[in-house]
Design an enzyme around this catalytic site. Structure first.
Site, short mmCIF file in Angstrom:
data_model
loop_
_atom_site.label_atom_id
_atom_site.label_comp_id
_atom_site.label_asym_id
_atom_site.label_seq_id
_atom_site.Cartn_x
_atom_site.Cartn_y
_atom_site.Cartn_z
N ASP A 14 0.85 -1.19 0.00
CA ASP A 14 0.00 0.00 0.00
C ASP A 14 0.88 1.24 0.00
O ASP A 14 1.72 1.42 0.89
CB ASP A 14 -0.90 -0.04 1.25
CG ASP A 14 -1.96 1.04 1.25
OD1 ASP A 14 -2.33 1.52 0.17
OD2 ASP A 14 -2.43 1.39 2.35
N GLY A 49 -8.63 5.44 1.48
CA GLY A 49 -9.19 6.29 2.53
C GLY A 49 -10.67 6.11 2.72
O GLY A 49 -11.40 7.09 2.89
N ASP A 108 -8.51 0.91 6.55
CA ASP A 108 -7.45 0.78 7.54
C ASP A 108 -7.88 1.39 8.88
O ASP A 108 -7.90 0.73 9.92
CB ASP A 108 -6.18 1.45 7.03
CG ASP A 108 -4.97 1.22 7.95
OD1 ASP A 108 -5.11 0.52 8.96
OD2 ASP A 108 -3.89 1.76 7.65
#
Length: 324
Positions: A94, A227, A271
């Site tokens: 990532d 995000g 995340d």
């Protein structure tokens, strides 16, 4: 010595994304840093029969050690098999920021890498992305590129404000780089503080007009959202009730993510929600049991909560349950 991801029981993302686009769902891309997070992610995806992308950031590699992460990923594929469901699992870098980082991950057994050249000029982004693609494709490792900049802070990635993806650039970028998927900026952002909104205000809607235009320019091409945590209010409340201080933490509404998952978006990164759930349960457990010092006693409830969170995401948000 270089290691092939196939030796670890992993797959790349090519077939995953094709099935996701055909089925109108998004593959979950969950970040992990330690054993408990990894156990929860694999367990949730096996129990919901969901394909899975395990994500490792540059910061996670520094924290957990690159060699350890390689064998943790191999353990994840073995665990899924032991649980009776060999779900497809990819190991993805990532936000790789340099060619060298991406190359190192390819050599260490990653089946997919992201080269984030969004902080460069358009031409420099193309150059570094193409270089990564040329190296990775030799080993059948898939590559994700990025156009546009997300606001927020997460690990080594930070920007004060977003720069939306320009749909006029996506065709040229994909054609000249040869990337397998493209991360775009349509209003999501990193971290737990995605928007500055006053109490009672709604968060700004995602720019689905940009997404739709990118889809038109790149028909049938895999799009990625970064995000995309919803910053679940109950976890923020628990953290604040037990000594934390997360004022004004808000995220992306789940109904908007579900809408995105039904489009060309076939990978959604989550995340912060995992971090919040994990921290919330640890804080609550230690506050209620102040004499406890056995890590197993406060990490187990956190792991259990993570399993339920990720099952919910697969079933109700991403639509990936039953697609393995």
């Amino acid at each position: 010595m270089a290691v092939s991801y196939r030796e670890l029981g992993l797959v790349n993302t090519r077939e995953m994304f094709k099935k996701a686009m055909d089925g109108k769902y998004a593959v979950p891309a969950y970040n992990f840093n330690n054993l408990e997070q990894l156990q929860a992610i694999v367990t949730a995806c096996v129990q919901t029969k969901s394909p899975l992308i395990l994500q490792v950031s540059k910061g996670a590699r520094e924290y957990a050690n690159a060699t350890m992460l390689r064998y943790m990923a191999m353990g994840a594929t073995a665990l899924a098999k032991e649980m009776g469901c060999e779900i497809p699992i990819a190991l993805h870098l990532d936000h790789g920021d340099t060619f060298e980082t991406c190359k190192d991950c390819v050599d260490f057994g990653f089946s997919s890498v992201m080269i984030d050249g969004s902080h460069h000029s358009f031409e420099e982004n193309i150059a570094v992305t193409k270089k990564v693609v040329e190296y990775a494709h030799q080993f059948d490792v898939t590559v994700e590129g990025e156009l546009g900049v997300l606001a927020g802070i997460e690990d080594d990635v930070s920007s004060e404000k977003s720069h939306y993806t320009n749909p006029d650039e996506v065709e040229e970028f994909v054609k000249r780089t040869g990337v397998d998927s493209l991360a775009i900026s349509i209003g999501t952002s990193h971290g737990a503080y995605k928007f500055k909104v006053k109490p009672g205000e709604s968060v700004p809607p995602l720019r689905f007009d940009i997404l739709e235009e990118c889809e038109k320019r790149l028909p049938g091409f895999p799009i990625v959202l970064h995000g995309a945590s919803s910053v679940v209010p109950k976890y923020v409340e628990i953290i604040n009730n037990y000594g934390g201080k997360l004022d004004g933490a808000v995220g992306i509404p789940e109904e908007q993510l579900r809408k995105a998952a039904e489009s060309a978006v076939c990978k959604i990164n989550i995340d912060s929600d995992g971090r919040l759930a994990f921290t919330a349960m640890i804080r609550e457990t230690l506050a209620k049991h102040p004499t406890e010092f056995d890590p197993r006693k406060y990490l187990k409830p956190a792991r259990t909560e993570l399993i339920e969170l990720y099952k919910h995401k697969n079933l109700n948000v991403l639509g990936s349950a039953g697609k393995a």
